[in-house]
Structures are given as C-alpha cells and as structure tokens.
Motif scaffolding. Structure first.
Motif, PDB file in Angstrom:
ATOM      1  N   GLU A   3       4.300  13.551  -2.694  1.00 59.61           N
ATOM      2  CA  GLU A   3       5.165  12.232  -1.932  1.00 59.61           C
ATOM      3  C   GLU A   3       4.371  11.166  -1.629  1.00 59.61           C
ATOM      4  O   GLU A   3       3.083  11.219  -1.910  1.00 59.61           O
ATOM      5  CB  GLU A   3       5.421  12.794  -0.515  1.00 59.61           C
ATOM      6  N   CYS A   4       4.750   9.990  -1.533  1.00 54.47           N
ATOM      7  CA  CYS A   4       4.126   8.894  -0.922  1.00 54.47           C
ATOM      8  C   CYS A   4       3.760   9.212   0.642  1.00 54.47           C
ATOM      9  O   CYS A   4       4.843   9.398   1.345  1.00 54.47           O
ATOM     10  CB  CYS A   4       4.903   7.729  -1.101  1.00 54.47           C
ATOM     11  N   ALA A   5       2.542   8.799   0.914  1.00 55.85           N
ATOM     12  CA  ALA A   5       2.087   9.369   2.080  1.00 55.85           C
ATOM     13  C   ALA A   5       1.651   7.964   2.976  1.00 55.85           C
ATOM     14  O   ALA A   5       0.995   8.295   3.872  1.00 55.85           O
ATOM     15  CB  ALA A   5       0.979  10.321   2.097  1.00 55.85           C
ATOM     16  N   GLU A   6       2.136   6.866   2.624  1.00 55.32           N
ATOM     17  CA  GLU A   6       2.028   5.759   3.437  1.00 55.32           C
ATOM     18  C   GLU A   6       3.137   5.070   3.463  1.00 55.32           C
ATOM     19  O   GLU A   6       3.801   4.757   2.585  1.00 55.32           O
ATOM     20  CB  GLU A   6       0.876   5.012   2.721  1.00 55.32           C
ATOM     21  N   PHE A   7       3.563   4.631   4.697  1.00 54.40           N
ATOM     22  CA  PHE A   7       4.835   3.871   4.873  1.00 54.40           C
ATOM     23  C   PHE A   7       4.814   2.739   4.308  1.00 54.40           C
ATOM     24  O   PHE A   7       3.997   1.838   4.259  1.00 54.40           O
ATOM     25  CB  PHE A   7       5.046   3.499   6.262  1.00 54.40           C
ATOM     26  N   CYS A   8       5.877   2.589   3.127  1.00 55.65           N
ATOM     27  CA  CYS A   8       5.962   1.513   2.210  1.00 55.65           C
ATOM     28  C   CYS A   8       7.152   0.757   2.227  1.00 55.65           C
ATOM     29  O   CYS A   8       7.508  -0.028   1.084  1.00 55.65           O
ATOM     30  CB  CYS A   8       5.382   1.927   1.010  1.00 55.65           C
ATOM     31  N   GLY A   9       8.049   0.979   3.159  1.00 52.10           N
ATOM     32  CA  GLY A   9       9.504   0.155   3.127  1.00 52.10           C
ATOM     33  C   GLY A   9      10.489   0.999   3.427  1.00 52.10           C
ATOM     34  O   GLY A   9      10.170   2.468   3.681  1.00 52.10           O
ATOM     35  N   GLN A  67      12.579   2.861   1.851  1.00 53.59           N
ATOM     36  CA  GLN A  67      12.775   3.906   0.847  1.00 53.59           C
ATOM     37  C   GLN A  67      11.569   4.963   0.883  1.00 53.59           C
ATOM     38  O   GLN A  67      11.454   5.495  -0.051  1.00 53.59           O
ATOM     39  CB  GLN A  67      13.479   3.594  -0.572  1.00 53.59           C
ATOM     40  N   HIS A  68      10.813   4.527   1.638  1.00 52.96           N
ATOM     41  CA  HIS A  68       9.368   5.421   1.692  1.00 52.96           C
ATOM     42  C   HIS A  68       9.681   6.881   1.735  1.00 52.96           C
ATOM     43  O   HIS A  68       8.909   7.799   0.721  1.00 52.96           O
ATOM     44  CB  HIS A  68       8.360   4.893   2.871  1.00 52.96           C
ATOM     45  N   ALA A  69      10.515   7.457   2.434  1.00 52.09           N
ATOM     46  CA  ALA A  69      10.678   8.744   2.292  1.00 52.09           C
ATOM     47  C   ALA A  69      11.035   9.402   1.354  1.00 52.09           C
ATOM     48  O   ALA A  69      11.094  10.524   1.197  1.00 52.09           O
ATOM     49  CB  ALA A  69      11.565   9.284   3.786  1.00 52.09           C
ATOM     50  N   ARG A  70      11.729   8.593   0.537  1.00 54.49           N
ATOM     51  CA  ARG A  70      12.368   9.065  -0.713  1.00 54.49           C
ATOM     52  C   ARG A  70      11.482   8.576  -2.033  1.00 54.49           C
ATOM     53  O   ARG A  70      12.155   8.074  -2.986  1.00 54.49           O
ATOM     54  CB  ARG A  70      13.645   8.850  -1.116  1.00 54.49           C
ATOM     55  N   MET A  71      10.219   8.410  -1.860  1.00 53.15           N
ATOM     56  CA  MET A  71       9.368   8.135  -3.068  1.00 53.15           C
ATOM     57  C   MET A  71       8.603   9.367  -3.606  1.00 53.15           C
ATOM     58  O   MET A  71       7.491   9.807  -3.245  1.00 53.15           O
ATOM     59  CB  MET A  71       8.238   7.041  -2.449  1.00 53.15           C
ATOM     60  N   HIS A  72       9.392  10.315  -4.270  1.00 47.06           N
ATOM     61  CA  HIS A  72       8.783  11.568  -4.461  1.00 47.06           C
ATOM     62  C   HIS A  72       8.341  11.755  -5.669  1.00 47.06           C
ATOM     63  O   HIS A  72       8.374  10.627  -6.737  1.00 47.06           O
ATOM     64  CB  HIS A  72      10.153  12.644  -4.538  1.00 47.06           C
ATOM     65  N   ILE A 118       0.698  -1.266  -0.030  1.00 47.07           N
ATOM     66  CA  ILE A 118      -0.025   0.010   0.006  1.00 47.07           C
ATOM     67  C   ILE A 118       0.888   1.272   0.097  1.00 47.07           C
ATOM     68  O   ILE A 118       1.835   1.331   0.921  1.00 47.07           O
ATOM     69  CB  ILE A 118      -0.787   0.031   1.267  1.00 47.07           C
ATOM     70  N   HIS A 119       0.597   2.191  -0.955  1.00 46.73           N
ATOM     71  CA  HIS A 119       1.285   3.436  -0.917  1.00 46.73           C
ATOM     72  C   HIS A 119       0.113   4.556  -0.964  1.00 46.73           C
ATOM     73  O   HIS A 119      -1.016   4.179  -0.774  1.00 46.73           O
ATOM     74  CB  HIS A 119       1.970   3.639  -2.414  1.00 46.73           C
ATOM     75  N   SER A 120       0.590   5.703  -0.983  1.00 44.65           N
ATOM     76  CA  SER A 120      -0.715   6.757  -0.862  1.00 44.65           C
ATOM     77  C   SER A 120      -0.119   8.088  -1.741  1.00 44.65           C
ATOM     78  O   SER A 120       0.972   8.272  -1.435  1.00 44.65           O
ATOM     79  CB  SER A 120      -0.775   7.242   0.670  1.00 44.65           C
TER      80      SER A 120
END
Ligand code: CUA
Length: 332
Positions: free
Chosen positions: A200-206, A208-213, A165-167
């Motif tokens: 941004e991706c707004a759902e923790f997904c692993g 590199q979640h914080a760098r899913m721009h 799940i991503h957001s």
C-alpha cells in the motif's frame, strides 16, 4: 460486578481488534529476513510496553487503595518509602534502562537488515497520484503496479516520486520507506517464499491515497527470468484485421499522449506503460481486476471507478471502444 452486556462488548471488541492481526498484509507474518527482524523488534516493544503498563497500573492501584490510618504519620514526614529513592529509581533509573535497552535493540535490528549483495537486482519504483511506475533498468522493462521479483534473492528498490510524497510499504517483506520527489531512497528486501504480497501507499497523498495498492509477486528464479525476457520485448504486431483496427484506433486517439506501447509510435510517459497491459492482474493500481469489462469502463469513465485520477474520459462510439479494448487485451 460489571453487567454481562459490558463484558460481552469488551470481549467482542478485543476479538474484533485481534482479527486485524491476520491479513494478507500483516507485518506479524513476515516472509523475508527484513520483515522477520522488524516483527521481532515489534514483539520486544510490545512485551516491554505491556510490562511497564502493568507495573505502573499496579503502583497506581496500590496508591489508590492505600488508606492511611488516623494515627499513621503523613507521607511528608514518613521515611517508610525511603525518601527520594523511589522517585530516582522509578522516575529516572528504570526508564533510562528500558529506553537504552530498546535503543540498542533497535540499532541491532537496523544492522541486521539485508544489504546489497553482488547479485542484487535493482528495481526503480516511482510513486505517482495514484499508481506505481516500476522500471527494471537491467531488462529495460517498464510496467505498473506490480513488482515481480525472484524468490530468495535480494532486491534493491530505488524509490522516488514524480509528484507528492508517497510511502512504499509491503508489510510482509519490509517496513515503510517514504518516496520523496527529487530524492532516491533505497530499500533492500528479499522474499523467502513464493507468492503474492500486497502493498500500500502509506503516506497520505491525495483523494485516492487509500486506493493506491501494489502487488509484489515472488517467482521461482527461472520463471522470473522468462517473465523479464517476455516483458522486455516490444508489443507484437497485430495478428489479424480486428487487432489492426484496434491498434489504429489507439494510435489515432489521445491515448498516445500519455501512454507508451513499445513497438508503436505511442511513447507518452504520463500514464502507465501499456506494452504488456494484458499480463497485469489489476487496473487502476489494484482497484479493479484487469478484465475486458472493467477495461472498457475504465477507458469510458475512469472517474466513475477512481474519482479524481489523472486519466481523462475517452469519448468514442461503442464499436471503436470494443475494438480498442480487444487490441489492448491482446497485449500479453
Ligand atoms: Cu500515494 Cu498515499
């Protein structure tokens, strides 16, 4: 009196927190009808919330500093506050009124969000660890990490995921919507002004979640049509022998198992479509700029740039790597 140091610390903290209100991704600077509605709702919640907080705080202070005189009767026997009336008023009636008002206002906001129009553009966006696949069904275009849209026209995003799940969130244009494997969620938005919007991706997904721009680029309609037309074309044949050599290296490498370059035999779908790679602004979902140097580093050691990502390092000698990068950089 508070010591001056504490006052300075408090002021500094407030300024630090307020600095977060202005950023390229602030939902308080809406640039489309959906985000404007959401920002209005946010202000109403904030103002009502502060009002309730101030009233409750004032009542607590009154209770704290109300010292009974020795001859005053105890509260159990006092009818000064009107028995159960304040409890019913403050504990039930007021919260009910506030919550119902907020609920109705929220419903009104939801109803005012943009909806699909006859000329709405459909774009499929798929979340993956850790990048975004962007597909335009009408132009048969597939790209990555950048969504180009015409300004002033409603766009329906069909949101999906291929793994976890991503957001999807572009704060200046709309709220968040989850991207769930096996389910398509939709989001209708519109950009009112030209420019680049960050998402941004707004759902923790692993890891590199914080760098899913993500970047959303709102263009004038005629420029958008030209862009879509250019992107829908296959990659041009190599114009000279260097590019031909670079293409042969690409086609002879493991790259083809995961990447597509339309117009060649490479048709992998696990990684981003590279047909017009050089037209994109960034690599690795916004982690580094799309330059020859970073592209070389990314191919040789992708985990040095984005640890844990699915792209394996490619072992090849420096000359071949240079030719490969020269070819990829020609894919405008
Ligand atoms: Cu994708 Cu967080």
């Amino acid at each position: 009196m508070l010591p001056r140091g504490w006052i300075l610390v408090a002021l500094g903290s407030i300024l630090f927190a307020l600095a977060g209100c202005s950023s390229p991704a602030s939902m308080l600077e809406p640039s489309g009808p959906a985000a404007a509605q959401i920002a209005n709702l946010w202000w109403v919640y904030l103002i009502l919330g502060v009002l309730v907080w101030v009233i409750v705080l004032a009542l607590i202070l009154v209770a704290l500093f109300h010292i009974r005189r020795p001859d005053e009767p105890s509260p159990e026997t006092s009818s000064r506050f009107g028995g159960d009336t304040p409890i019913i008023l403050g504990g039930v009636a007021l919260p009910a009124v506030v919550l119902v008002a907020l609920f109705l206002f929220t419903i009104g906001t939801l109803r005012a969000l943009p909806t699909v129009q006859p000329n709405t553009l459909n774009i499929e966006v798929t979340g993956l660890q850790w990048w975004w696949r962007v597909h335009y069904p009408d132009g048969r275009v597939t790209t990555a990490n950048e969504i180009h849209i015409p300004v002033g026209r409603t766009v329906q995003l069909l949101l999906n995921s291929d793994d976890v799940i991503h957001s999807f969130w572009v704060p200046r244009l709309h709220g968040k919507v989850d991207m769930i494997p096996g389910k398509t969620n939709t989001l209708v938005l519109q950009a009112d002004t030209l420019g680049e919007y960050v998402g941004e991706c707004a759902e923790f997904c692993g890891t590199q979640h914080a760098r899913m721009h993500l970047r959303l680029i709102a263009m004038p309609p005629d420029e958008f049509d030209a862009w879509l037309d250019a992107q829908s074309r296959p990659a041009p044949d190599p114009a000279n022998s260097t590019l031909r050599e670079g293409q042969q290296i690409f086609l002879g490498s493991a790259c083809v198992y995961c990447h597509t370059i339309r117009g060649t035999n490479a048709s992998g779908v696990l990684g981003p479509d590279l047909t017009h790679l050089a037209s994109r602004r960034t690599l690795a979902a916004g982690v580094v700029p799309n330059t020859g140097g970073y592209l070389t580093g990314w191919i040789a050691d992708p985990h040095g740039i984005k640890p844990g990502n699915r792209m394996p390092p490619t072992l090849m000698d420096a000359d071949d790597l240079n030719l490969l990068v020269t070819y990829l950089e020609s894919l405008e």
